[in-house]
Design a protein around this motif. Sequence first.
Motif, PDB file in Angstrom:
ATOM      1  N   ILE A 225      -2.720  -4.511  -8.240  1.00 17.44           N
ATOM      2  CA  ILE A 225      -3.337  -4.126  -6.970  1.00 17.44           C
ATOM      3  C   ILE A 225      -3.009  -2.676  -6.635  1.00 17.44           C
ATOM      4  CG2 ILE A 225      -3.383  -4.584  -4.490  1.00 17.44           C
ATOM      5  CD1 ILE A 225      -2.655  -7.519  -5.221  1.00 17.44           C
ATOM      6  N   ALA A 226      -1.731  -2.321  -6.770  1.00 19.25           N
ATOM      7  CA  ALA A 226      -1.299  -0.963  -6.441  1.00 19.25           C
ATOM      8  C   ALA A 226      -1.977   0.068  -7.343  1.00 19.25           C
ATOM      9  CB  ALA A 226       0.224  -0.853  -6.558  1.00 19.25           C
ATOM     10  N   GLU A 227      -2.128  -0.268  -8.618  1.00 15.57           N
ATOM     11  CA  GLU A 227      -2.786   0.653  -9.546  1.00 15.57           C
ATOM     12  C   GLU A 227      -4.256   0.848  -9.171  1.00 15.57           C
ATOM     13  OE1 GLU A 227      -2.737   3.259 -12.876  1.00 15.57           O
ATOM     14  OE2 GLU A 227      -1.075   2.180 -11.950  1.00 15.57           O
ATOM     15  N   HIS A 228      -4.909  -0.234  -8.764  1.00  9.46           N
ATOM     16  CA  HIS A 228      -6.310  -0.166  -8.342  1.00  9.46           C
ATOM     17  C   HIS A 228      -6.466   0.786  -7.164  1.00  9.46           C
ATOM     18  CE1 HIS A 228     -10.231  -2.545  -7.417  1.00  9.46           C
ATOM     19  NE2 HIS A 228     -10.236  -1.418  -6.737  1.00  9.46           N
ATOM     20  N   VAL A 229      -5.683   0.564  -6.115  1.00  8.35           N
ATOM     21  CA  VAL A 229      -5.781   1.403  -4.924  1.00  8.35           C
ATOM     22  C   VAL A 229      -5.381   2.841  -5.238  1.00  8.35           C
ATOM     23  CG1 VAL A 229      -4.885   1.771  -2.586  1.00  8.35           C
ATOM     24  CG2 VAL A 229      -5.414  -0.544  -3.377  1.00  8.35           C
ATOM     25  N   ALA A 230      -4.337   3.010  -6.046  1.00  9.03           N
ATOM     26  CA  ALA A 230      -3.871   4.354  -6.398  1.00  9.03           C
ATOM     27  C   ALA A 230      -4.943   5.133  -7.146  1.00  9.03           C
ATOM     28  CB  ALA A 230      -2.600   4.263  -7.244  1.00  9.03           C
ATOM     29  N   ASN A 231      -5.612   4.488  -8.083  1.00  8.90           N
ATOM     30  CA  ASN A 231      -6.679   5.168  -8.831  1.00  8.90           C
ATOM     31  C   ASN A 231      -7.831   5.552  -7.914  1.00  8.90           C
ATOM     32  OD1 ASN A 231      -5.810   5.371 -11.598  1.00  8.90           O
ATOM     33  ND2 ASN A 231      -5.998   3.151 -11.759  1.00  8.90           N
ATOM     34  N   ASN A 232      -8.182   4.656  -6.981  1.00  5.42           N
ATOM     35  CA  ASN A 232      -9.241   4.983  -6.034  1.00  5.42           C
ATOM     36  C   ASN A 232      -8.855   6.195  -5.181  1.00  5.42           C
ATOM     37  OD1 ASN A 232     -10.767   2.851  -6.938  1.00  5.42           O
ATOM     38  ND2 ASN A 232     -10.519   1.589  -5.101  1.00  5.42           N
ATOM     39  N   LEU A 233      -7.631   6.171  -4.659  1.00 10.73           N
ATOM     40  CA  LEU A 233      -7.187   7.269  -3.805  1.00 10.73           C
ATOM     41  C   LEU A 233      -7.138   8.579  -4.581  1.00 10.73           C
ATOM     42  CD1 LEU A 233      -6.099   8.473  -1.223  1.00 10.73           C
ATOM     43  CD2 LEU A 233      -3.832   7.558  -1.805  1.00 10.73           C
ATOM     44  N   ALA A 234      -6.604   8.547  -5.795  1.00 13.21           N
ATOM     45  CA  ALA A 234      -6.536   9.758  -6.603  1.00 13.21           C
ATOM     46  C   ALA A 234      -7.931  10.308  -6.889  1.00 13.21           C
ATOM     47  CB  ALA A 234      -5.787   9.484  -7.911  1.00 13.21           C
ATOM     48  N   ALA A 235      -8.894   9.421  -7.159  1.00  8.61           N
ATOM     49  CA  ALA A 235     -10.271   9.852  -7.422  1.00  8.61           C
ATOM     50  C   ALA A 235     -10.887  10.493  -6.184  1.00  8.61           C
ATOM     51  CB  ALA A 235     -11.108   8.665  -7.885  1.00  8.61           C
TER      52      ALA A 235
ATOM     53  N   PHE B 284       0.813  -1.207   0.000  1.00  9.23           N
ATOM     54  CA  PHE B 284       0.000   0.000   0.000  1.00  9.23           C
ATOM     55  C   PHE B 284       0.851   1.264   0.000  1.00  9.23           C
ATOM     56  CE2 PHE B 284      -3.078  -3.146   1.794  1.00  9.23           C
ATOM     57  CZ  PHE B 284      -3.897  -3.179   0.663  1.00  9.23           C
ATOM     58  N   GLU B 285       2.098   1.160   0.446  1.00  8.95           N
ATOM     59  CA  GLU B 285       3.022   2.294   0.319  1.00  8.95           C
ATOM     60  C   GLU B 285       3.334   2.536  -1.157  1.00  8.95           C
ATOM     61  OE1 GLU B 285       4.049   5.224   2.036  1.00  8.95           O
ATOM     62  OE2 GLU B 285       4.708   3.830   3.600  1.00  8.95           O
ATOM     63  N   ILE B 286       3.487   1.458  -1.907  1.00 10.71           N
ATOM     64  CA  ILE B 286       3.703   1.572  -3.357  1.00 10.71           C
ATOM     65  C   ILE B 286       2.475   2.182  -4.016  1.00 10.71           C
ATOM     66  CG2 ILE B 286       3.972   0.218  -5.484  1.00 10.71           C
ATOM     67  CD1 ILE B 286       5.685  -1.758  -3.782  1.00 10.71           C
ATOM     68  N   ALA B 287       1.288   1.742  -3.604  1.00 14.42           N
ATOM     69  CA  ALA B 287       0.053   2.312  -4.154  1.00 14.42           C
ATOM     70  C   ALA B 287      -0.033   3.802  -3.842  1.00 14.42           C
ATOM     71  CB  ALA B 287      -1.156   1.576  -3.580  1.00 14.42           C
ATOM     72  N   PHE B 288       0.372   4.174  -2.633  1.00 11.74           N
ATOM     73  CA  PHE B 288       0.351   5.580  -2.233  1.00 11.74           C
ATOM     74  C   PHE B 288       1.278   6.389  -3.147  1.00 11.74           C
ATOM     75  CE2 PHE B 288       1.416   9.259   0.318  1.00 11.74           C
ATOM     76  CZ  PHE B 288       0.232   9.583   0.956  1.00 11.74           C
ATOM     77  N   ALA B 289       2.482   5.870  -3.400  1.00 12.21           N
ATOM     78  CA  ALA B 289       3.428   6.562  -4.286  1.00 12.21           C
ATOM     79  C   ALA B 289       2.873   6.671  -5.699  1.00 12.21           C
ATOM     80  CB  ALA B 289       4.762   5.817  -4.292  1.00 12.21           C
ATOM     81  N   ARG B 290       2.197   5.620  -6.154  1.00 16.19           N
ATOM     82  CA  ARG B 290       1.601   5.659  -7.504  1.00 16.19           C
ATOM     83  C   ARG B 290       0.481   6.695  -7.565  1.00 16.19           C
ATOM     84  NH1 ARG B 290       1.070   6.769 -12.257  1.00 16.19           N
ATOM     85  NH2 ARG B 290      -0.518   5.726 -13.491  1.00 16.19           N
ATOM     86  N   SER B 291      -0.301   6.834  -6.498  1.00 17.32           N
ATOM     87  CA  SER B 291      -1.377   7.828  -6.493  1.00 17.32           C
ATOM     88  C   SER B 291      -0.810   9.240  -6.628  1.00 17.32           C
ATOM     89  CB  SER B 291      -2.208   7.712  -5.222  1.00 17.32           C
ATOM     90  OG  SER B 291      -1.515   8.208  -4.090  1.00 17.32           O
ATOM     91  N   GLU B 292       0.352   9.476  -6.026  1.00 11.74           N
ATOM     92  CA  GLU B 292       0.984  10.790  -6.151  1.00 11.74           C
ATOM     93  C   GLU B 292       1.379  11.063  -7.601  1.00 11.74           C
ATOM     94  OE1 GLU B 292       2.990  11.496  -1.793  1.00 11.74           O
ATOM     95  OE2 GLU B 292       3.978  10.084  -3.132  1.00 11.74           O
ATOM     96  N   GLN B 293       1.845  10.026  -8.301  1.00 15.27           N
ATOM     97  CA  GLN B 293       2.151  10.191  -9.726  1.00 15.27           C
ATOM     98  C   GLN B 293       0.882  10.566 -10.503  1.00 15.27           C
ATOM     99  OE1 GLN B 293       3.959   6.593 -11.210  1.00 15.27           O
ATOM    100  NE2 GLN B 293       5.917   6.962 -10.168  1.00 15.27           N
ATOM    101  N   ILE B 294      -0.207   9.872 -10.227  1.00 13.22           N
ATOM    102  CA  ILE B 294      -1.469  10.152 -10.921  1.00 13.22           C
ATOM    103  C   ILE B 294      -1.909  11.587 -10.662  1.00 13.22           C
ATOM    104  CG2 ILE B 294      -3.922   9.546 -11.058  1.00 13.22           C
ATOM    105  CD1 ILE B 294      -3.092   6.657 -10.318  1.00 13.22           C
TER     106      ILE B 294
END
Length: 249
Positions: A108-118, A59-69
């Motif tokens: 998985i990380a992309e899924h969570v990242a997209n949700n967080l960014a939205a 989920f830390e990776i997902a968090f970092a990906r959300s910042e990119q988005i």
Amino acid sequence: MKDPRTVARDIPGIFDVIFPQLTTGTVAYFNKKAVIFSDLKVLSEDDVQSSTLQKAMLFEIAFARSEQILNGFSEADWDDCLRVAIRRQRRHFDAQLPDEILPTDRKIAEHVANNLAAMLHYMKLNAPEYELIHSPRVPGYQWIASGEGDFSLGQTLIEVKCSSSNFGSADYRQVLMYWLLSYASAIEQNTLEWKSVTLLNPRKNYVVDLSFNEIIEVTAAGKSKIEILELFSSMVGDFALKALPEFKL
């Protein structure tokens, strides 16, 4: 020096005195205010369990990906996500640091990242006058070091949790610690005091919005904010002298 999150997590006794009514029932009451983002897909438990990564790292990776988005990068730079996640996780002695991100983990990380960014994008649309700040500074106090939150929007602190369960007492202790430190700094240095908090769970897609005044009213047994700060200051000083003699004040 101890970072604010560690103090809130590992020294709960401070909060037992300052916020004695932060009980299991109170936490359940706060969680009943949760709002679901029904247009976002919940991450299934089967998907989470299919990952070979330690969940905190995933989920830390997902968090970092959300910042990119949020910064406009539609294509993921997974190497950068991994570097950012490892840097953040190195603060935790038990972190298991991977060498690469497997395709399943990326999904998985992309899924969570997209949700967080939205979810964050929605918040920003409803407060266009404010800038969405990544990693807002949490002021230090005495032997408590400064730290970083997840996001902030104006005077709203935004904290992200990717648990499979509801927000817990540890989560509320953490944000109360961040508020206390912001309030102390606002009194002493005329800096920003957080007035409200938003807890986000992009794994389950629900959000809890609360004003700190409401949290204090429910949990602090009638103490005013000044009384809370005075008690906190006294306890922090006593704790350093009695329980942590190795600290150099």
